[in-house]
Design an enzyme around this catalytic site. Structure first.
Site, PDB file in Angstrom:
ATOM      1  N   GLU A   1     -34.738   9.889  10.108  1.00 50.79           N
ATOM      2  CA  GLU A   1     -35.183   9.751   8.668  1.00 50.79           C
ATOM      3  C   GLU A   1     -36.594  10.378   8.791  1.00 50.79           C
ATOM      4  O   GLU A   1     -37.660   9.693   9.094  1.00 50.79           O
ATOM      5  CB  GLU A   1     -35.334   8.312   8.578  1.00 50.79           C
ATOM      6  CG  GLU A   1     -34.091   7.678   8.365  1.00 50.79           C
ATOM      7  CD  GLU A   1     -33.992   6.450   7.282  1.00 50.79           C
ATOM      8  OE1 GLU A   1     -33.126   6.630   6.284  1.00 50.79           O
ATOM      9  OE2 GLU A   1     -34.821   5.564   7.563  1.00 50.79           O
TER      10      GLU A   1
ATOM     11  N   GLY B   1     -37.442   8.686  -0.042  1.00 56.20           N
ATOM     12  CA  GLY B   1     -37.936   8.368  -1.552  1.00 56.20           C
ATOM     13  C   GLY B   1     -38.515   9.326  -2.288  1.00 56.20           C
ATOM     14  O   GLY B   1     -38.890   9.126  -3.467  1.00 56.20           O
TER      15      GLY B   1
ATOM     16  N   ASN C   1     -29.308   1.011   2.774  1.00 58.28           N
ATOM     17  CA  ASN C   1     -30.255   0.436   2.949  1.00 58.28           C
ATOM     18  C   ASN C   1     -30.915  -0.014   1.581  1.00 58.28           C
ATOM     19  O   ASN C   1     -31.650   0.588   1.076  1.00 58.28           O
ATOM     20  CB  ASN C   1     -31.326   1.011   3.751  1.00 58.28           C
ATOM     21  CG  ASN C   1     -32.429   0.110   3.939  1.00 58.28           C
ATOM     22  OD1 ASN C   1     -32.470  -0.737   3.935  1.00 58.28           O
ATOM     23  ND2 ASN C   1     -33.370   0.613   4.635  1.00 58.28           N
TER      24      ASN C   1
ATOM     25  N   HIS D   1     -37.478   1.035  11.216  1.00 58.89           N
ATOM     26  CA  HIS D   1     -37.689   1.882  10.024  1.00 58.89           C
ATOM     27  C   HIS D   1     -38.986   2.468   9.618  1.00 58.89           C
ATOM     28  O   HIS D   1     -39.961   1.602   9.967  1.00 58.89           O
ATOM     29  CB  HIS D   1     -37.174   1.030   8.710  1.00 58.89           C
ATOM     30  CG  HIS D   1     -36.946   1.831   7.627  1.00 58.89           C
ATOM     31  ND1 HIS D   1     -37.881   2.584   6.743  1.00 58.89           N
ATOM     32  CD2 HIS D   1     -35.902   2.537   6.947  1.00 58.89           C
ATOM     33  CE1 HIS D   1     -37.511   3.150   5.864  1.00 58.89           C
ATOM     34  NE2 HIS D   1     -36.223   3.135   6.153  1.00 58.89           N
TER      35      HIS D   1
ATOM     36  N   LYS E   1     -33.358  -2.107   0.892  1.00 61.79           N
ATOM     37  CA  LYS E   1     -34.909  -2.525   1.217  1.00 61.79           C
ATOM     38  C   LYS E   1     -35.187  -3.668   0.300  1.00 61.79           C
ATOM     39  O   LYS E   1     -34.411  -4.556   0.305  1.00 61.79           O
ATOM     40  CB  LYS E   1     -35.675  -0.997   0.650  1.00 61.79           C
ATOM     41  CG  LYS E   1     -35.188   0.083   1.363  1.00 61.79           C
ATOM     42  CD  LYS E   1     -35.979   1.249   1.006  1.00 61.79           C
ATOM     43  CE  LYS E   1     -35.394   2.494   2.054  1.00 61.79           C
ATOM     44  NZ  LYS E   1     -36.391   3.763   1.970  1.00 61.79           N
TER      45      LYS E   1
ATOM     46  N   GLU F   1     -40.643   2.526   7.286  1.00 62.42           N
ATOM     47  CA  GLU F   1     -41.701   1.488   6.423  1.00 62.42           C
ATOM     48  C   GLU F   1     -42.127   0.554   7.154  1.00 62.42           C
ATOM     49  O   GLU F   1     -43.606   0.131   7.042  1.00 62.42           O
ATOM     50  CB  GLU F   1     -40.931   1.135   5.156  1.00 62.42           C
ATOM     51  CG  GLU F   1     -40.486   2.404   4.097  1.00 62.42           C
ATOM     52  CD  GLU F   1     -39.301   2.427   3.210  1.00 62.42           C
ATOM     53  OE1 GLU F   1     -38.707   1.259   2.996  1.00 62.42           O
ATOM     54  OE2 GLU F   1     -39.047   3.369   2.851  1.00 62.42           O
TER      55      GLU F   1
ATOM     56  N   SER G   1     -33.563  10.759   1.063  1.00 59.51           N
ATOM     57  CA  SER G   1     -32.876  11.244  -0.185  1.00 59.51           C
ATOM     58  C   SER G   1     -31.638  12.023   0.005  1.00 59.51           C
ATOM     59  O   SER G   1     -31.209  12.617  -0.755  1.00 59.51           O
ATOM     60  CB  SER G   1     -34.012  12.548  -0.478  1.00 59.51           C
ATOM     61  OG  SER G   1     -35.201  11.840  -1.012  1.00 59.51           O
TER      62      SER G   1
HETATM   63  P1  13P Z   1     -34.076   7.228   0.236  1.00 60.15           P
HETATM   64  O1  13P Z   1     -32.506   7.548   0.419  1.00 60.15           O
HETATM   65  O2  13P Z   1     -34.408   6.280  -0.926  1.00 60.15           O
HETATM   66  O3  13P Z   1     -34.741   8.262   0.448  1.00 60.15           O
HETATM   67  O4  13P Z   1     -34.393   6.115   1.431  1.00 60.15           O
HETATM   68  C1  13P Z   1     -33.983   6.586   2.822  1.00 60.15           C
HETATM   69  C2  13P Z   1     -34.082   5.406   3.786  1.00 60.15           C
HETATM   70  O5  13P Z   1     -35.283   5.061   4.190  1.00 60.15           O
HETATM   71  C3  13P Z   1     -32.954   4.707   4.142  1.00 60.15           C
HETATM   72  O6  13P Z   1     -33.378   3.855   5.213  1.00 60.15           O
END
Ligand code: 13P
Length: 253
Positions: A167, A173, A9, A95, A11, A97, A211
């Site tokens: 997640e 992150g 992903n 997601h 982003k 976010e 992560s």
């Molecule tokens: P990270 O791998 O950067 O922690 O992000 C995970 C994520 O949100 C994938 O959708």
């Protein structure tokens, strides 16, 4: 056995040139594996059509990071699942976010899942608790409630179009992934919820995300209920993403 599903992903990252080289690296990494590993990436919207051309000769799938809860109409700025069908095979929905920064509720997430299914695309539905909820012992209840809300009315003959990504928000992150045991425990719990909801949920892949990187991928993927990874930061580093694809292949062999 169903192959592992690794999705990068991206982003809101990448220039177009970076996106082109990342996709080429993902193709090469996927081609290099002896075992079957399913690989997808979700580039930003503006790159999708061009990148679709670039994956024609490969088994890498292109997906979108989000879609509108509505179909076409006077909704300035929205991108519909029916548009994304031209260039994507799957869409990430819900997601954390999107939930945290753009106010997406369970109801909106459910609408989006419905739009994805209407277009015969695959939905990658994200669920996960925040740290305070985990510390309060509420993680399973939160995940269960997100799942059941988003899957209300989900047709049982379309289970093969569904992927669940667990997640935990505190792991995204942060560089602090869930331990493989914690990921396994929650993915097993999710399997139980899905089995109860649908009878047999074997067609649904359950991923872990947060992560995940080239160092912890193998251990996470060895766990029986972890069917793949949803990868943020590490998917923007070609060597790291390639190493994770290889790790998935090694685990499968
Ligand atoms: P990270 O791998 O950067 O922690 O992000 C995970 C994520 O949100 C994938 O959708």
């Amino acid at each position: 056995m169903t192959p592992s599903l690794l999705i990068g992903n991206w982003k809101s990252n990448t220039t177009f040139a970076e996106a082109e080289s990342l996709i080429d690296a993902a193709k090469a990494a996927q081609n290099a594996t002896g075992a079957e590993v399913w690989v997808g990436v979700t580039p930003p919207f503006p790159w999708l059509m061009a990148l679709r051309e670039r994956i024609q000769d490969s088994n890498v799938w292109i997906g979108a990071q989000n879609c509108s809860a509505t179909d076409m109409g006077a909704y300035t700025g929205e991108v519909t699942a029916s548009m994304l069908k031209e260039c994507a095979t799957f869409i990430i929905v819900g997601h954390s976010e999107r939930r945290a920064y753009y106010g997406e509720t369970d109801e909106v997430v459910r609408e989006k899942v419905a739009r994805v299914l209407e277009q015969d695309l695959h939905a990658v539905l994200c669920v996960g608790e925040v740290l305070a909820q985990r510390e309060a012992g509420e993680a399973e209840a939160v995940v269960k409630s997100q799942l059941l809300a988003a899957l209300e009315g989900y047709p049982e003959d379309r289970l093969y179009r569904l992927v669940i990504a667990y997640e935990p928000v505190w792991a995204i992150g942060t560089g602090v992934a869930a331990t493989a045991d914690d990921a396994e425990e929650m993915c097993a719990f999710i399997r139980g919820v899905l089995d109860k909801r649908f009878g047999d949920s074997n067609h649904i892949i359950i991923q872990y995300g947060g992560s995940a990187n080239e160092k912890n991928a193998a251990e996470l993927l060895t766990k029986p209920h972890v069917g793949g990874l949803l990868i943020g930061g590490a998917s923007l580093k070609p060597e790291a993403f390639a190493a994770m694809i290889q790790a998935a292949a090694d685990v499968a062999e």
